[in-house]
Design a protein around this motif. Sequence first.
Motif, short mmCIF file in Angstrom:
data_model
loop_
_atom_site.label_atom_id
_atom_site.label_comp_id
_atom_site.label_asym_id
_atom_site.label_seq_id
_atom_site.Cartn_x
_atom_site.Cartn_y
_atom_site.Cartn_z
N GLN A 39 0.65 -1.21 0.22
CA GLN A 39 -0.30 0.27 0.39
C GLN A 39 0.77 1.04 -0.03
O GLN A 39 0.20 2.62 0.00
CB GLN A 39 -0.75 0.50 1.21
N ASN A 40 1.94 1.19 0.56
CA ASN A 40 2.84 2.20 0.94
C ASN A 40 4.36 2.20 0.29
O ASN A 40 4.41 0.51 0.96
CB ASN A 40 2.56 2.97 1.34
N GLU A 41 5.63 2.49 0.40
CA GLU A 41 6.69 2.43 -0.28
C GLU A 41 7.47 2.04 1.45
O GLU A 41 8.05 0.95 0.56
CB GLU A 41 7.61 3.65 -0.19
N THR A 42 6.67 1.63 2.28
CA THR A 42 7.05 1.48 3.76
C THR A 42 7.34 0.47 4.55
O THR A 42 7.46 0.01 5.99
CB THR A 42 7.24 2.54 4.24
N ASP A 43 6.01 -0.33 3.93
CA ASP A 43 5.56 -1.09 3.87
C ASP A 43 6.33 -2.77 3.93
O ASP A 43 6.18 -3.29 3.00
CB ASP A 43 4.76 -1.40 3.82
N VAL A 44 7.28 -2.80 4.91
CA VAL A 44 8.10 -4.19 4.53
C VAL A 44 7.91 -4.82 5.08
O VAL A 44 7.49 -5.90 4.24
CB VAL A 44 9.49 -3.50 5.30
N ASP A 45 6.76 -4.85 6.53
CA ASP A 45 6.12 -6.21 6.47
C ASP A 45 5.16 -6.64 5.44
O ASP A 45 4.80 -8.02 5.71
CB ASP A 45 5.27 -5.84 8.42
N GLY A 46 4.73 -5.36 5.24
CA GLY A 46 3.61 -6.32 4.27
C GLY A 46 3.69 -6.73 2.83
O GLY A 46 3.79 -7.42 2.41
N GLN A 47 5.34 -6.63 2.68
CA GLN A 47 5.18 -7.27 1.47
C GLN A 47 6.29 -8.65 1.98
O GLN A 47 6.01 -9.63 0.98
CB GLN A 47 7.66 -6.08 1.18
N VAL A 48 6.70 -8.67 2.86
CA VAL A 48 7.16 -10.06 4.03
C VAL A 48 6.28 -10.74 3.87
O VAL A 48 6.16 -12.27 3.39
CB VAL A 48 8.05 -9.86 4.80
N ALA A 49 4.98 -10.75 3.64
CA ALA A 49 3.58 -11.29 3.92
C ALA A 49 2.93 -11.72 2.58
O ALA A 49 2.69 -13.10 2.28
CB ALA A 49 2.23 -10.42 4.74
N LEU A 50 3.67 -10.76 1.25
CA LEU A 50 3.64 -10.84 -0.11
C LEU A 50 4.38 -12.09 -0.36
O LEU A 50 4.08 -13.19 -1.21
CB LEU A 50 3.16 -9.90 -1.01
N VAL A 51 5.26 -12.11 -0.19
CA VAL A 51 6.26 -13.07 -0.22
C VAL A 51 6.22 -14.67 -0.10
O VAL A 51 6.06 -15.69 -0.73
CB VAL A 51 7.66 -13.02 -0.33
N GLU A 52 5.31 -14.38 1.93
CA GLU A 52 5.46 -15.72 2.30
C GLU A 52 4.19 -16.28 1.54
O GLU A 52 3.71 -17.68 1.10
CB GLU A 52 4.52 -15.64 3.44
N LYS A 53 3.10 -15.82 1.20
CA LYS A 53 1.41 -15.91 -0.36
C LYS A 53 2.04 -16.45 -0.86
O LYS A 53 1.84 -17.62 -1.45
CB LYS A 53 0.90 -14.86 0.08
#
Length: 319
Positions: free
Chosen positions: A78-92
């Motif tokens: 959703q935003n450039e600093t959402d590192v945890d969100g991106q980790v979750a996307l990779v996990e998916k």
Amino acid sequence: MNRRVALAAIAAVATAFPLAACGQEGSGEAAAPKPTGKPTVCLVMKSLANEYFQQMQKGAVDHVAKLGNVTLDSSGTQNETDVDGQVALVEKCITKQVHAIVLAPADSKALVQSVAKATKAGIKVVNIDVKLDDDALKQAGVDVPFVGPDNREGAKQSGLELAKVLGKGAKVVILEGNPGADNALQRKNGFNDAVTEGGLELLDSKTAHWETDEAHTVFGNMLTAHPDIQGVLASNDSMALGVAKVIEERKANVKVASFDNISAVKPYLQNGVLVSTLDQYGSDQAANGIDYAIKMINGEQVTGWQKTPIKVITKDNVG
């Protein structure tokens, strides 16, 4: 009778053992991708609110449509600093047992463990846009290819266009990207190279985390503190848009050099507020990343830096 029972028990153990070995609880490793005729590639990007990554996604979708032999699963934060969100996307992607992941990481170190988990699961990983940290990869025992531009050289080229317009001794500031991202560091270094080579005077350098609104605030504060600022070196176009808004609001005589070449900055190139930006062909990066992922799925070894092209964009060639 006892012999038949014993043989059946041995057969049951023999059948169960490989299943347990593949999916034992607590192993920390995901299952290997399911073999199919049409491989699935996960494209994981940063903020899809950023036009640059919208272009990247569109380029990937168009490329896969032309190929016709691969399934694309694309997502972004959703935003450039959402590192945890991106980790979750990779996990998916790992959970879905895809064949490959093409990743534009939000942070050069924080995503390495997820990349290591994917490779342990037998998933091929291609790094695009922002280079993963070499030391962190080495420590995790992972070797993944990087498909992307020379960010330092690109920022230097864009910055030198600003130096040409302003002349030696001109006072400038830098707006940096995310401190944890390698491309943010490389672009800052490239702008510093331009400052040195162009004989500019650097007054300040601060992060605005790639974001337009934050850049508006950060640069507004910079201009208040240094009303004699003549130029801004913005590490991406989204931040350049925030700077341009401040320039308009205060009717300031300030010029900007930037990076990304999104369509939203074209009016500022045409009216002269933006002296330059840098096209790094984001849509082609994703397509190239997918191509390399397919090669790796097919058994080819791909390592090292697969360098992609860059081009300085000015008023003369904005098109």
